[in-house]
Design a protein around this motif. Structure first.
Motif, PDB file in Angstrom:
ATOM      1  N   PRO A  27      47.948 -16.269   4.669  1.00 41.87           N
ATOM      2  CA  PRO A  27      47.087 -16.270   5.945  1.00 41.87           C
ATOM      3  C   PRO A  27      45.713 -15.848   5.918  1.00 41.87           C
ATOM      4  CG  PRO A  27      49.109 -15.054   6.276  1.00 41.87           C
ATOM      5  CD  PRO A  27      49.111 -15.656   4.908  1.00 41.87           C
ATOM      6  N   ASN A  28      45.588 -14.737   5.366  1.00 46.36           N
ATOM      7  CA  ASN A  28      44.329 -13.939   5.069  1.00 46.36           C
ATOM      8  C   ASN A  28      43.493 -14.364   4.012  1.00 46.36           C
ATOM      9  OD1 ASN A  28      46.410 -11.551   6.270  1.00 46.36           O
ATOM     10  ND2 ASN A  28      44.685 -12.106   7.105  1.00 46.36           N
ATOM     11  N   ALA A  29      44.001 -15.472   3.170  1.00 50.34           N
ATOM     12  CA  ALA A  29      43.064 -15.965   2.110  1.00 50.34           C
ATOM     13  C   ALA A  29      42.168 -17.217   2.861  1.00 50.34           C
ATOM     14  CB  ALA A  29      43.760 -16.416   0.954  1.00 50.34           C
ATOM     15  N   LYS A  30      40.899 -16.784   3.152  1.00 59.79           N
ATOM     16  CA  LYS A  30      40.100 -17.746   4.066  1.00 59.79           C
ATOM     17  C   LYS A  30      39.474 -18.959   3.200  1.00 59.79           C
ATOM     18  CE  LYS A  30      41.532 -15.685   7.609  1.00 59.79           C
ATOM     19  NZ  LYS A  30      42.530 -16.331   8.395  1.00 59.79           N
ATOM     20  N   SER A  31      38.994 -18.672   2.019  1.00 63.26           N
ATOM     21  CA  SER A  31      38.428 -19.503   1.037  1.00 63.26           C
ATOM     22  C   SER A  31      38.805 -19.317  -0.290  1.00 63.26           C
ATOM     23  CB  SER A  31      36.926 -20.064   1.316  1.00 63.26           C
ATOM     24  OG  SER A  31      36.276 -18.833   1.304  1.00 63.26           O
ATOM     25  N   ILE A  32      38.443 -20.074  -1.433  1.00 60.34           N
ATOM     26  CA  ILE A  32      38.535 -19.764  -2.577  1.00 60.34           C
ATOM     27  C   ILE A  32      37.566 -20.554  -3.527  1.00 60.34           C
ATOM     28  CG2 ILE A  32      41.030 -19.014  -2.480  1.00 60.34           C
ATOM     29  CD1 ILE A  32      42.067 -21.530  -3.981  1.00 60.34           C
ATOM     30  N   TRP A  33      37.187 -19.989  -4.648  1.00 59.49           N
ATOM     31  CA  TRP A  33      36.389 -20.770  -5.370  1.00 59.49           C
ATOM     32  C   TRP A  33      36.514 -20.056  -6.647  1.00 59.49           C
ATOM     33  CZ3 TRP A  33      34.388 -17.890  -1.687  1.00 59.49           C
ATOM     34  CH2 TRP A  33      33.648 -16.805  -1.855  1.00 59.49           C
ATOM     35  N   THR A  34      36.023 -20.832  -7.823  1.00 58.41           N
ATOM     36  CA  THR A  34      35.729 -20.196  -8.976  1.00 58.41           C
ATOM     37  C   THR A  34      34.344 -20.102  -9.559  1.00 58.41           C
ATOM     38  OG1 THR A  34      35.816 -22.560 -10.301  1.00 58.41           O
ATOM     39  CG2 THR A  34      37.719 -21.091  -9.992  1.00 58.41           C
ATOM     40  N   THR A  35      34.050 -19.036 -10.392  1.00 57.70           N
ATOM     41  CA  THR A  35      32.790 -18.773 -10.825  1.00 57.70           C
ATOM     42  C   THR A  35      32.913 -18.392 -12.236  1.00 57.70           C
ATOM     43  OG1 THR A  35      30.657 -17.409 -10.164  1.00 57.70           O
ATOM     44  CG2 THR A  35      32.980 -16.130  -9.883  1.00 57.70           C
ATOM     45  N   ILE A  36      31.869 -18.293 -12.987  1.00 56.84           N
ATOM     46  CA  ILE A  36      31.837 -17.917 -14.105  1.00 56.84           C
ATOM     47  C   ILE A  36      30.779 -16.388 -14.418  1.00 56.84           C
ATOM     48  CG2 ILE A  36      30.879 -18.365 -16.435  1.00 56.84           C
ATOM     49  CD1 ILE A  36      32.986 -20.440 -15.679  1.00 56.84           C
ATOM     50  N   GLU A  37      31.404 -15.704 -14.997  1.00 58.11           N
ATOM     51  CA  GLU A  37      30.591 -14.493 -15.365  1.00 58.11           C
ATOM     52  C   GLU A  37      30.477 -14.329 -16.584  1.00 58.11           C
ATOM     53  OE1 GLU A  37      32.694 -11.029 -13.597  1.00 58.11           O
ATOM     54  OE2 GLU A  37      32.509 -12.012 -11.492  1.00 58.11           O
ATOM     55  N   ILE A  38      29.469 -13.896 -17.013  1.00 59.50           N
ATOM     56  CA  ILE A  38      28.979 -13.858 -18.461  1.00 59.50           C
ATOM     57  C   ILE A  38      28.338 -12.300 -18.591  1.00 59.50           C
ATOM     58  CG2 ILE A  38      27.288 -14.776 -20.135  1.00 59.50           C
ATOM     59  CD1 ILE A  38      27.086 -17.242 -18.048  1.00 59.50           C
ATOM     60  N   ASP A  39      28.851 -11.680 -19.744  1.00 64.56           N
ATOM     61  CA  ASP A  39      28.431 -10.266 -20.123  1.00 64.56           C
ATOM     62  C   ASP A  39      28.299 -10.345 -21.873  1.00 64.56           C
ATOM     63  OD1 ASP A  39      30.811 -10.125 -20.969  1.00 64.56           O
ATOM     64  OD2 ASP A  39      31.394  -8.591 -19.548  1.00 64.56           O
ATOM     65  N   LYS A  40      28.166  -9.334 -22.307  1.00 62.56           N
ATOM     66  CA  LYS A  40      27.996  -9.136 -23.820  1.00 62.56           C
ATOM     67  C   LYS A  40      29.238  -9.461 -24.375  1.00 62.56           C
ATOM     68  CE  LYS A  40      28.706  -4.097 -23.747  1.00 62.56           C
ATOM     69  NZ  LYS A  40      29.865  -4.191 -24.080  1.00 62.56           N
ATOM     70  N   ASP A  41      30.398  -9.354 -23.877  1.00 64.46           N
ATOM     71  CA  ASP A  41      31.469  -9.843 -24.433  1.00 64.46           C
ATOM     72  C   ASP A  41      32.130 -11.220 -24.138  1.00 64.46           C
ATOM     73  OD1 ASP A  41      31.944  -6.933 -25.393  1.00 64.46           O
ATOM     74  OD2 ASP A  41      32.786  -6.339 -23.273  1.00 64.46           O
ATOM     75  N   GLY A  42      31.113 -11.734 -23.471  1.00 65.70           N
ATOM     76  CA  GLY A  42      31.620 -13.422 -23.589  1.00 65.70           C
ATOM     77  C   GLY A  42      31.580 -13.996 -22.021  1.00 65.70           C
ATOM     78  N   VAL A  43      32.341 -15.067 -21.728  1.00 67.63           N
ATOM     79  CA  VAL A  43      32.483 -15.738 -20.707  1.00 67.63           C
ATOM     80  C   VAL A  43      33.808 -15.683 -20.035  1.00 67.63           C
ATOM     81  CG1 VAL A  43      32.096 -18.221 -19.554  1.00 67.63           C
ATOM     82  CG2 VAL A  43      30.743 -17.528 -21.462  1.00 67.63           C
ATOM     83  N   GLU A  44      33.810 -15.440 -18.769  1.00 71.64           N
ATOM     84  CA  GLU A  44      35.271 -15.343 -18.145  1.00 71.64           C
ATOM     85  C   GLU A  44      35.241 -16.185 -17.027  1.00 71.64           C
ATOM     86  OE1 GLU A  44      37.491 -11.331 -18.942  1.00 71.64           O
ATOM     87  OE2 GLU A  44      35.981 -11.167 -17.317  1.00 71.64           O
ATOM     88  N   THR A  45      36.236 -17.060 -16.411  1.00 76.06           N
ATOM     89  CA  THR A  45      36.311 -17.712 -15.245  1.00 76.06           C
ATOM     90  C   THR A  45      36.922 -16.905 -14.174  1.00 76.06           C
ATOM     91  OG1 THR A  45      36.435 -19.891 -16.513  1.00 76.06           O
ATOM     92  CG2 THR A  45      37.196 -19.837 -14.085  1.00 76.06           C
ATOM     93  N   VAL A  46      36.501 -16.790 -13.341  1.00 73.17           N
ATOM     94  CA  VAL A  46      36.888 -15.774 -12.057  1.00 73.17           C
ATOM     95  C   VAL A  46      37.352 -16.664 -10.831  1.00 73.17           C
ATOM     96  CG1 VAL A  46      36.733 -13.734 -10.716  1.00 73.17           C
ATOM     97  CG2 VAL A  46      35.585 -14.023 -12.897  1.00 73.17           C
ATOM     98  N   LEU A  47      38.438 -16.505 -10.297  1.00 68.06           N
ATOM     99  CA  LEU A  47      38.857 -16.940  -8.984  1.00 68.06           C
ATOM    100  C   LEU A  47      38.528 -16.009  -8.122  1.00 68.06           C
ATOM    101  CD1 LEU A  47      40.604 -19.020  -7.401  1.00 68.06           C
ATOM    102  CD2 LEU A  47      42.519 -17.714  -7.793  1.00 68.06           C
ATOM    103  N   VAL A  48      37.743 -16.499  -7.055  1.00 70.59           N
ATOM    104  CA  VAL A  48      37.247 -15.678  -6.133  1.00 70.59           C
ATOM    105  C   VAL A  48      38.080 -16.097  -4.896  1.00 70.59           C
ATOM    106  CG1 VAL A  48      35.023 -14.862  -4.552  1.00 70.59           C
ATOM    107  CG2 VAL A  48      34.770 -15.506  -6.952  1.00 70.59           C
TER     108      VAL A  48
END
Length: 73
Positions: free
Chosen positions: A6-27
């Motif tokens: 009930p306290n998860a009001k919205s979700i989306w995915t984003t991509i984070e990029i750093d020197k070690d690579g790319v990650e998909t993050v669930l926000v």
């Protein structure tokens, strides 16, 4: 993907990029207080949200690398 809490009001995915690579993050946006030092912080509710988010993470089939909780703005 959904987060059943009930306290998860919205979700989306984003991509984070750093020197070690790319990650998909669930926000996961929540109306819960996330600062443990704040009077309104409820560890049981936050832990339940984390558990729900981790279940969503587990059902992603490996497409999600991390979960990130953010407060509703």
């Amino acid at each position: 993907m959904t987060i059943n809490h009930p306290n998860a009001k919205s979700i989306w995915t984003t991509i984070e990029i750093d020197k070690d690579g790319v990650e998909t993050v669930l926000v996961v946006e929540t109306d819960l207080e996330l600062n443990a030092a704040a009077p309104a912080f409820d560890v049981a509710k936050v832990d339940a949200l984390i558990e729900a988010a981790m279940k969503g993470f587990a059902t992603s089939g490996g497409t999600i690398d991390r979960v990130h909780l953010v407060p509703v703005r």
